[in-house]
Scaffold this active site. Structure first.
Site, short mmCIF file in Angstrom:
data_model
loop_
_atom_site.label_atom_id
_atom_site.label_comp_id
_atom_site.label_asym_id
_atom_site.label_seq_id
_atom_site.Cartn_x
_atom_site.Cartn_y
_atom_site.Cartn_z
N GLY A 69 0.65 -1.27 -0.07
CA GLY A 69 -0.04 -0.01 -0.25
C GLY A 69 0.75 1.23 -0.02
O GLY A 69 0.44 2.19 -0.63
N GLN A 179 -7.83 -0.57 3.60
CA GLN A 179 -8.68 -1.22 4.83
C GLN A 179 -10.07 -1.53 4.31
O GLN A 179 -10.95 -2.28 5.21
CB GLN A 179 -8.73 -0.17 5.87
N SER A 199 -3.52 -3.53 -0.61
CA SER A 199 -2.42 -4.16 0.12
C SER A 199 -2.82 -5.71 0.45
O SER A 199 -3.91 -5.88 1.15
CB SER A 199 -2.16 -3.41 1.38
N HIS A 201 -1.37 -7.64 2.69
CA HIS A 201 -1.33 -8.58 3.94
C HIS A 201 -2.53 -8.07 4.80
O HIS A 201 -2.63 -8.38 5.97
CB HIS A 201 -0.06 -7.97 5.01
N THR A 237 11.85 -6.95 -10.89
CA THR A 237 11.29 -8.24 -11.25
C THR A 237 10.21 -8.43 -10.14
O THR A 237 10.29 -8.18 -8.89
CB THR A 237 12.29 -9.57 -10.99
N CYS A 326 1.22 1.20 12.05
CA CYS A 326 2.30 1.65 11.22
C CYS A 326 2.92 2.74 11.87
O CYS A 326 4.11 3.17 11.71
CB CYS A 326 1.95 2.10 9.84
C1 PLP Z 1 -5.15 3.00 4.90
C2 PLP Z 1 -3.84 2.18 4.63
N1 PLP Z 1 -3.20 2.69 3.55
C3 PLP Z 1 -2.00 2.52 3.40
C4 PLP Z 1 -1.39 1.61 4.21
C5 PLP Z 1 0.19 0.89 4.07
O1 PLP Z 1 0.06 -0.43 3.41
P1 PLP Z 1 1.34 -1.55 3.43
O2 PLP Z 1 1.65 -1.79 4.98
O3 PLP Z 1 0.95 -2.59 2.49
O4 PLP Z 1 2.55 -0.56 3.02
C6 PLP Z 1 -1.90 1.02 5.39
C7 PLP Z 1 -1.32 0.12 6.14
O5 PLP Z 1 -1.62 0.22 7.57
C8 PLP Z 1 -3.20 1.59 5.57
O6 PLP Z 1 -3.92 1.04 6.92
#
Ligand code: PLP
Length: 383
Positions: A69, A179, A199, A201, A237, A326
């Site tokens: 993401g 999300q 994303s 995960h 790649t 994060c």
């Molecule tokens: C709303 C949102 N955007 C972007 C991201 C970032 O995604 P990634 O962890 O794959 O970089 C997150 C991750 O917590 C998210 O919750």
């Protein structure tokens, strides 16, 4: 273990880890190679692309794989800004976006772009009238998230599109759907979305894999120069095992997706009711349905430290978050709750419970068994 931190990341499905291992062991060739091992590897890539295209009701030519993401948000915002700077240098976003949007916008400000950050109300919703007023002839990009990662609030994407549709110099419309994917329905074409971030995960897929939906014809300047993989938009790649696993995870999520959403919503509502019944002064930061996604519940215990409560629950094997994982490694006060006008006490006392289809009712009961005495003890200690 009770894992209720699914907005931070989810446990991969067993079928996903099996496929990732199989691709690493057997189909390790470079998908760009011309020999038949390369073609076999490419089949995984194209299968995953088809699954994502089907989930978004788009075409495979509109799906590009990335490292997640964060990369997709950077790629979209910087890529659109650079490709369209002759039309203007104004970008609109909201105050409660993920840091990968907010910090990218800040980086562009340092390069001379202008950014408007829309404020939100006490529910975390943007105001559509202020949004309309903020649009200018030199606005090139509007970037609004679908579901917020800290509170679960859903932004009115279709209403934003209606406002944009009537503009003669329509800016590009980007939605961070990290999300919401699999949790709250959104299809880019009917919603007028040009660019969308996903994303892996967050949907029980592997980490370090993501995707971009780019509507056909939308121009972006690539971030990376190199071998011109992914239609020239994302050189390098491809992470084949990750992408194959992402495809598998999406396929499994979208199988009976409505039942899965109902299950998460049921658990969220059940825990919300138990918490509001047990604590008179609790502040619920997640709005009521239909304004919130089914998998997130954010509540504050004013006067207590969310992080201390998190540790107490952790010692009972219950894993939650104080906000955005994060950024919460740094334990900064939440910019989302601050933008919603919450007081310092409320911001500091926030806890986020986030669900997945792997959770059960019994787990919400277990939370209450440990949360109630923990809060009471902390309150007593504080006099
Ligand atoms: C709303 C949102 N955007 C972007 C991201 C970032 O995604 P990634 O962890 O794959 O970089 C997150 C991750 O917590 C998210 O919750």
């Amino acid at each position: 273990m009770v894992y209720l931190d699914n907005a931070a990341t989810t446990r991969p499905f067993d079928e996903v880890t099996e496929l990732v291992g199989k691709v690493m062991r057997q189909d390790f060739a470079n998908p760009s190679s011309l020999h038949h091992l390369g073609i076999q590897a490419e089949e995984h890539l194209e299968k995953a692309r088809q699954i994502l295209a089907d989930a978004l009701q788009s075409t495979t030519g509109e799906i590009y794989f990335t490292s997640g993401g964060t990369e997709t948000n950077n790629m979209v915002i910087k890529g659109a800004a650079r490709a369209h700077q002759r039309k203007g240098k104004h970008i609109i976003t909201s105050a409660i976006e993920h840091k990968s949007v907010l910090e990218t916008c800040q980086a562009l400000e340092r390069e001379g772009y202008e950014v408007t950050r829309l404020p939100v109300d006490s529910n975390g919703m943007i105001n559509l009238a202020s949004f309309e007023e903020s649009l200018r002839d030199d606005t090139i990009l509007v970037s609004i998230m679908h579901v917020n990662n800290e509170t679960g609030v859903i932004q009115p994407i279709d209403r934003v599109n209606e406002i944009l549709r009537d503009r003669h110099a329509r800016p590009l419309f980007h939605v961070d759907a990290v999300q919401s994917f699999g949790k709250t329905p959104l299809h880019p074409h009917p919603s007028g979305i040009d660019l969308l971030t996903l994303s892996s995960h967050k949907v029980h897929g592997p980490k370090g894999t993501g995707a971009l939906f780019r509507k056909q014809g939308v121009n972006l300047t690539p971030l990376l120069d190199g071998g011109a993989q992914e239609g020239g938009l994302r050189s390098g790649t491809e992470n084949l095992p990750g992408i194959a696993g992402f495809g598998k995870a999406v396929q499994m999520n979208f199988n009976d997706v409505f039942e899965k959403q109902l299950h998460m919503g049921h658990l969220r509502n059940r825990l919300r009711k138990k918490i509001t019944d047990a604590f008179e002064d609790v502040v619920v930061n997640t709005p009521d349905d239909p304004q919130a996604a089914p998998h997130i519940l954010n509540v504050s215990f004013p006067g207590l430290q969310g992080e201390v409560l998190l540790r107490k629950l952790e010692s009972a094997g219950i894993y939650v978050s104080t906000g955005s994982a994060c950024t919460s490694g740094k334990n900064k006060p939440s910019h989302v709750l601050q933008a919603m006008g919450r007081t310092r006490d409320v911001v500091q006392g926030a806890l986020r419970f986030s669900f997945s289809i792997m959770n059960s009712e019994e787990e919400t009961d277990q939370v209450m068994e440990h949360l109630v005495p923990a809060v009471k003890r902390m309150r007593k200690m504080m006099g």
